[in-house]
Write a protein that holds these residues in place. Sequence first.
Motif, mmCIF file in Angstrom:
data_model
loop_
_atom_site.group_PDB
_atom_site.id
_atom_site.type_symbol
_atom_site.label_atom_id
_atom_site.label_comp_id
_atom_site.label_asym_id
_atom_site.label_seq_id
_atom_site.Cartn_x
_atom_site.Cartn_y
_atom_site.Cartn_z
ATOM 1 N N PRO A 132 0.904 -1.318 -0.018
ATOM 2 C CA PRO A 132 -0.004 -0.027 -0.083
ATOM 3 C C PRO A 132 0.865 1.277 -0.017
ATOM 4 O O PRO A 132 1.088 1.892 1.061
ATOM 5 N N VAL A 133 1.323 1.713 -1.183
ATOM 6 C CA VAL A 133 2.049 2.678 -1.368
ATOM 7 C C VAL A 133 1.916 3.486 -2.743
ATOM 8 O O VAL A 133 1.387 2.828 -3.437
ATOM 9 N N MET A 134 1.749 4.677 -2.305
ATOM 10 C CA MET A 134 1.235 5.922 -3.387
ATOM 11 C C MET A 134 2.482 6.240 -4.077
ATOM 12 O O MET A 134 3.039 7.301 -3.999
ATOM 13 N N GLU A 135 2.976 5.294 -5.052
ATOM 14 C CA GLU A 135 4.152 5.535 -5.640
ATOM 15 C C GLU A 135 4.192 6.919 -6.696
ATOM 16 O O GLU A 135 5.096 7.495 -6.853
ATOM 17 N N LYS A 136 2.918 6.919 -7.448
ATOM 18 C CA LYS A 136 2.875 8.204 -8.082
ATOM 19 C C LYS A 136 3.086 9.439 -7.531
ATOM 20 O O LYS A 136 3.593 10.546 -7.909
ATOM 21 N N ALA A 137 2.280 9.799 -6.438
ATOM 22 C CA ALA A 137 2.166 10.927 -5.598
ATOM 23 C C ALA A 137 3.562 11.006 -5.141
ATOM 24 O O ALA A 137 4.154 12.195 -4.944
ATOM 25 N N LEU A 138 4.307 10.033 -4.424
ATOM 26 C CA LEU A 138 5.628 10.024 -3.843
ATOM 27 C C LEU A 138 6.632 10.374 -5.018
ATOM 28 O O LEU A 138 7.341 11.128 -4.745
ATOM 29 N N ALA A 139 6.527 10.015 -6.044
ATOM 30 C CA ALA A 139 7.382 10.369 -7.440
ATOM 31 C C ALA A 139 7.285 11.687 -7.569
ATOM 32 O O ALA A 139 8.467 12.265 -7.933
ATOM 33 N N GLU A 140 6.183 12.174 -7.722
ATOM 34 C CA GLU A 140 5.950 13.685 -8.053
ATOM 35 C C GLU A 140 6.447 14.412 -6.709
ATOM 36 O O GLU A 140 7.412 15.442 -6.955
ATOM 37 N N ALA A 141 6.312 13.898 -5.431
ATOM 38 C CA ALA A 141 6.885 14.691 -4.375
ATOM 39 C C ALA A 141 8.461 14.672 -4.471
ATOM 40 O O ALA A 141 9.129 15.686 -4.169
ATOM 41 N N ALA A 142 9.118 13.616 -5.104
ATOM 42 C CA ALA A 142 10.661 13.350 -5.240
ATOM 43 C C ALA A 142 11.089 14.024 -6.431
ATOM 44 O O ALA A 142 12.286 13.751 -6.846
ATOM 45 N N GLY A 143 10.314 14.661 -7.056
ATOM 46 C CA GLY A 143 10.824 15.429 -8.140
ATOM 47 C C GLY A 143 11.066 14.609 -9.463
ATOM 48 O O GLY A 143 11.632 15.096 -10.620
ATOM 49 N N LEU A 144 10.445 13.239 -9.747
ATOM 50 C CA LEU A 144 10.746 12.503 -10.778
ATOM 51 C C LEU A 144 9.722 12.771 -11.929
ATOM 52 O O LEU A 144 10.129 12.698 -13.151
ATOM 53 N N GLY A 145 8.706 13.883 -11.635
ATOM 54 C CA GLY A 145 7.901 14.197 -12.714
ATOM 55 C C GLY A 145 6.459 14.717 -12.064
ATOM 56 O O GLY A 145 6.644 15.192 -11.089
#
Length: 371
Positions: A132-145
């Motif tokens: 249960p991980v919000m990968e896309k929201a976290l990726a945005e927060a991490a600057g990947l896109g």
Amino acid sequence: MVNALKEKAEAEGFAAIGIALAQLAPAVGDRLRQWVSDGCHGDMLWMEDRIDQRASPGGLWPEVRSVIMLGTSYAPEEGLLEAAGTPDKARLSIYAQRKDYHDVVKGALKRVAQWLVHEAGGEVKVFVDTAPVMEKALAEAAGLGWQGKHTNLVSRDHGSWLLLGAIYTTLDLTLEAPGSDRCGSCNACQTACPTKAFPAPYQLDARRCISYLTIEHKGPIPYEFRKAIGNHVYGCDDCLAACPWNKFASAAAANKAMLPRVELAAPDLADLLTLNDAAFRTFFSGTPIKRTGRDRFVRNLLIAAGNSGDLTLLPIVSELLDDPSPLVRGAAIWALAELNPAVFKSQLANRQATELDESVRDEWFSAASAH
């Protein structure tokens, strides 16, 4: 430390890496809960079961301080979308034509995480899609896109072709600036969707999504989507492929451990329709397609067969009317009716003279009323 971490990630095949605080804005969790409450997750009941853990990293692991998000490119070579214009071919999602990313990405994540612990200490946990991980929201927060209007991540460098993995750590690491939305007025992904799965920009109704219907959905494909599915038999890349940012993506950046299998680029429907369970498992060994199972996959193939107009498929489709799986039998009924209504009506008459299979009786009558 961060520069060395990025070098290690690149050596393990990752094309993008960023670091985010182990928090998500409350609005992210609120949108998730509303989405589930509206039923947009369909059969994916696991979205409900651990929703609070999914809404924020700390809900899953209270000790987490930083989240390292990593992206593996699977940008396709030119020609991997060639099945789009050939209805007698099967369209498999680009990522599914490769080695199962769960295995490749998780192995690489573990090696990066072990390196991090060795170099800097702390504790780590790694996740690839199944937690249960919000990968896309976290990726945005991490600057990947940023999460585009199709709700998937869009990268300035890799377009829509990134598979995501996460490393949760108790370390306090230097954070990246979050990604910013660059979709502008573009709606290419919205208009590309054959089943109109986007009720509004940045919103997805999974119940209408071809990827959901052909992979996650366990029952018969709803009638209203069967024509629109065309020859998609496992997943769909239409909204991803339509994104203009893909012009910056290069197949050279794709993970070399996930090179595409040539025989999966545009396989014949006729060949795949003959697969029994053992043959299915062998042919798709090592790919994510194997996880779906033979019956659901053949269901999808039969929808594509019904849309193909290829009368040479009639003998195979007719044989599948007596398949052990009611899911397959039901799809075969629809495909037969679409390919040749006269043969369908003859089959219906013959079976009514004995006794219709109760488990697929509704499919016979629904197809009959349509023809």
